[in-house]
Design a protein around this motif. Structure first.
Motif, PDB file in Angstrom:
ATOM      1  N   ASP A 240       0.803  -1.084  -0.096  1.00  0.00           N
ATOM      2  CA  ASP A 240       0.058  -0.105  -0.020  1.00  0.00           C
ATOM      3  C   ASP A 240       0.920   1.344  -0.114  1.00  0.00           C
ATOM      4  O   ASP A 240       1.666   1.704   0.930  1.00  0.00           O
ATOM      5  CB  ASP A 240      -0.850  -0.050   1.416  1.00  0.00           C
ATOM      6  CG  ASP A 240      -1.832   1.188   1.472  1.00  0.00           C
ATOM      7  OD1 ASP A 240      -2.132   1.681   0.404  1.00  0.00           O
ATOM      8  OD2 ASP A 240      -2.541   1.156   2.377  1.00  0.00           O
ATOM      9  N   ALA A 241       1.112   1.760  -1.062  1.00  0.00           N
ATOM     10  CA  ALA A 241       2.016   3.112  -1.184  1.00  0.00           C
ATOM     11  C   ALA A 241       1.512   4.283  -0.546  1.00  0.00           C
ATOM     12  O   ALA A 241       0.291   4.495  -0.199  1.00  0.00           O
ATOM     13  CB  ALA A 241       2.020   3.438  -2.821  1.00  0.00           C
ATOM     14  N   PHE A 242       2.493   5.021   0.135  1.00  0.00           N
ATOM     15  CA  PHE A 242       2.151   6.412   0.720  1.00  0.00           C
ATOM     16  C   PHE A 242       2.050   7.308  -0.146  1.00  0.00           C
ATOM     17  O   PHE A 242       2.725   7.178  -1.316  1.00  0.00           O
ATOM     18  CB  PHE A 242       3.430   6.471   1.689  1.00  0.00           C
ATOM     19  CG  PHE A 242       3.389   5.327   2.805  1.00  0.00           C
ATOM     20  CD1 PHE A 242       2.344   4.467   3.105  1.00  0.00           C
ATOM     21  CD2 PHE A 242       4.511   5.513   3.653  1.00  0.00           C
ATOM     22  CE1 PHE A 242       2.544   3.728   4.137  1.00  0.00           C
ATOM     23  CE2 PHE A 242       4.624   4.568   4.623  1.00  0.00           C
ATOM     24  CZ  PHE A 242       3.589   3.505   4.879  1.00  0.00           C
ATOM     25  N   ALA A 243       1.227   8.420   0.125  1.00  0.00           N
ATOM     26  CA  ALA A 243       1.372   9.646  -0.677  1.00  0.00           C
ATOM     27  C   ALA A 243       1.296  10.980   0.542  1.00  0.00           C
ATOM     28  O   ALA A 243       0.920  10.510   1.611  1.00  0.00           O
ATOM     29  CB  ALA A 243       0.075   9.845  -1.611  1.00  0.00           C
ATOM     30  N   LEU A 244       1.334  11.890  -0.052  1.00  0.00           N
ATOM     31  CA  LEU A 244       1.390  13.164   0.663  1.00  0.00           C
ATOM     32  C   LEU A 244       0.178  13.836   0.698  1.00  0.00           C
ATOM     33  O   LEU A 244      -0.556  13.609  -0.555  1.00  0.00           O
ATOM     34  CB  LEU A 244       2.481  14.328   0.223  1.00  0.00           C
ATOM     35  CG  LEU A 244       4.002  14.302   0.533  1.00  0.00           C
ATOM     36  CD1 LEU A 244       4.785  15.217   0.160  1.00  0.00           C
ATOM     37  CD2 LEU A 244       3.974  14.187   2.237  1.00  0.00           C
ATOM     38  N   VAL A 245      -0.364  14.422   1.605  1.00  0.00           N
ATOM     39  CA  VAL A 245      -1.700  14.958   1.454  1.00  0.00           C
ATOM     40  C   VAL A 245      -1.476  16.444   1.999  1.00  0.00           C
ATOM     41  O   VAL A 245      -0.974  16.417   3.255  1.00  0.00           O
ATOM     42  CB  VAL A 245      -2.809  14.368   2.602  1.00  0.00           C
ATOM     43  CG1 VAL A 245      -4.162  15.037   2.209  1.00  0.00           C
ATOM     44  CG2 VAL A 245      -2.885  12.741   2.078  1.00  0.00           C
ATOM     45  N   VAL A 246      -1.765  17.395   1.212  1.00  0.00           N
ATOM     46  CA  VAL A 246      -1.418  18.577   1.411  1.00  0.00           C
ATOM     47  C   VAL A 246      -2.551  19.629   1.307  1.00  0.00           C
ATOM     48  O   VAL A 246      -3.600  19.505   0.546  1.00  0.00           O
ATOM     49  CB  VAL A 246      -0.285  19.246   0.653  1.00  0.00           C
ATOM     50  CG1 VAL A 246       1.005  18.157   0.729  1.00  0.00           C
ATOM     51  CG2 VAL A 246      -0.734  19.291  -0.859  1.00  0.00           C
ATOM     52  N   PRO A 247      -2.820  20.921   1.987  1.00  0.00           N
ATOM     53  CA  PRO A 247      -3.769  21.660   1.777  1.00  0.00           C
ATOM     54  C   PRO A 247      -3.810  22.286   0.377  1.00  0.00           C
ATOM     55  O   PRO A 247      -2.858  22.370  -0.480  1.00  0.00           O
ATOM     56  CB  PRO A 247      -3.444  23.064   2.489  1.00  0.00           C
ATOM     57  CG  PRO A 247      -2.432  22.479   3.641  1.00  0.00           C
ATOM     58  CD  PRO A 247      -1.688  21.326   2.829  1.00  0.00           C
ATOM     59  N   GLU A 248      -5.075  22.644  -0.228  1.00  0.00           N
ATOM     60  CA  GLU A 248      -5.052  22.791  -1.658  1.00  0.00           C
ATOM     61  C   GLU A 248      -4.129  24.123  -2.098  1.00  0.00           C
ATOM     62  O   GLU A 248      -3.677  24.063  -3.350  1.00  0.00           O
ATOM     63  CB  GLU A 248      -6.502  22.898  -2.239  1.00  0.00           C
ATOM     64  CG  GLU A 248      -7.308  23.875  -1.598  1.00  0.00           C
ATOM     65  CD  GLU A 248      -8.828  23.787  -1.974  1.00  0.00           C
ATOM     66  OE1 GLU A 248      -8.958  23.078  -2.786  1.00  0.00           O
ATOM     67  OE2 GLU A 248      -9.605  24.723  -1.427  1.00  0.00           O
ATOM     68  N   ALA A 249      -3.894  24.860  -1.208  1.00  0.00           N
ATOM     69  CA  ALA A 249      -3.226  26.159  -1.539  1.00  0.00           C
ATOM     70  C   ALA A 249      -1.741  25.853  -1.134  1.00  0.00           C
ATOM     71  O   ALA A 249      -0.941  26.752  -1.434  1.00  0.00           O
ATOM     72  CB  ALA A 249      -3.818  27.269  -0.657  1.00  0.00           C
TER      73      ALA A 249
END
Length: 303
Positions: free
Chosen positions: A164-173
């Motif tokens: 299960d790969a990881f990803a960054l979750v960031v604010p849209e701005a």
């Protein structure tokens, strides 16, 4: 007192004829007579009046008959129930999983299992951390456990399912929101929102940051992936999550991590000494790939 002896007695009592009773049971008459004689010896009293080829029940035989019939009915019911469990017409399947797994991994497999075995009761329990799931399986509180590795699995069988790969979750701005992919080390100086349970060095999320040569500067924590995503959407920081735990929502962007992409190995655990028929059937379903976000690689099954 044996079941076969009672069956011989009840058949002879119903037919009042030893030869016909022997034929009905597909045994020789001497064998049937011997079984009834042994039962009479054990009970200490005759059960039949023998008058040549004709027989009739004694008062003891009359008293025993309804009880013996109930015993044989109970034995037949016991056989039927066991065969229903073996044939997965009834029974129970108990699963234990980490939060994101019971929400996103198990439902398609459970739907498949339910279609095939509608008579089996299904129970799913959510636990954290992974070692608590393993302990529940080891103690017999669940048939199967679904965790990420590494996890203490002494005494249990383990089958890796997929990465299960990881990803960054960031604010849209956030500046990283416009990037197609990012190396994890590029985000080292950011403010981080973090899942509370992922603060140990052996947790896959924290270990990924250590492998990228930094420790996340955590400014806010939450107890769930959904809570973390909400905090990210509010602009408190960025986070690192497995793809399986990420739900799209307003205010966030999911940014792919550049290779080598960090990931966690998802696995199923079970006690090899206590595997139910329902659990065996569910394990077979786990060999099929679930409908998951991209970038997961299926691993070969192993014990």
């Amino acid at each position: 007192m044996e079941i076969f002896q009672l069956r011989c007695f009840v058949t002879a009592a119903r037919l009042l004829h030893f030869s016909r009773a022997a034929e009905a049971l597909y045994v020789a008459q001497p064998s049937l007579s011997l079984q009834i004689a042994r039962l009479e010896t054990e009970l200490g009293t005759p059960l039949f009046h023998r008058q040549g080829r004709r027989v009739s029940l004694t008062d003891a035989g009359q008293a025993l008959l309804p009880l013996a019939e109930r015993i044989l009915e109970g034995e037949a019911e016991a056989r039927r129930v066991v065969q229903q469990v073996v044939g997965l017409e009834r029974g129970r399947l108990s699963l234990c999983a980490l939060p994101a797994l019971d929400q996103h991994l198990l439902p398609p497999w459970l739907a498949h299992f339910r279609r095939d075995h509608p008579g089996v009761e299904i129970r799913v329990r959510e636990l954290r951390p992974a070692r608590a799931v393993a302990q529940a399986v080891l103690q017999g509180q669940a048939d199967l456990g679904f965790v990420h590795l590494p996890c203490e699995t002494a005494g249990l069988s383990v089958r890796a399912l997929f990465e299960d790969a990881f990803a960054l979750v960031v604010p849209e701005a956030h500046p990283l929101a416009a990037r197609e992919s990012v190396k994890l080390e590029e985000s080292a100086g950011a403010d981080w929102v973090w899942v509370h349970e992922a603060q140990d060095a052996d947790h896959p999320l924290y270990a990924a940051c250590l492998a990228a040569s930094f420790r996340p500067r955590v400014v806010c924590e939450s107890g769930s992936a959904q809570g973390v995503a909400a905090l990210v959407a509010a602009g408190l920081g960025i986070t690192l999550l497995p793809r399986l735990a990420i739900e799209e929502r307003p205010g966030i962007r999911v940014v792919t991590l550049a290779p080598p992409t960090p990931s966690r190995t998802l696995a199923v655990l079970w006690n090899p000494e206590a595997l139910s028929h329902a659990a065996r059937a569910f394990l077979a379903i786990c060999d099929t790939a679930p409908d998951l976000p991209p970038a997961e690689e299926k691993l070969p099954p192993h014990d």
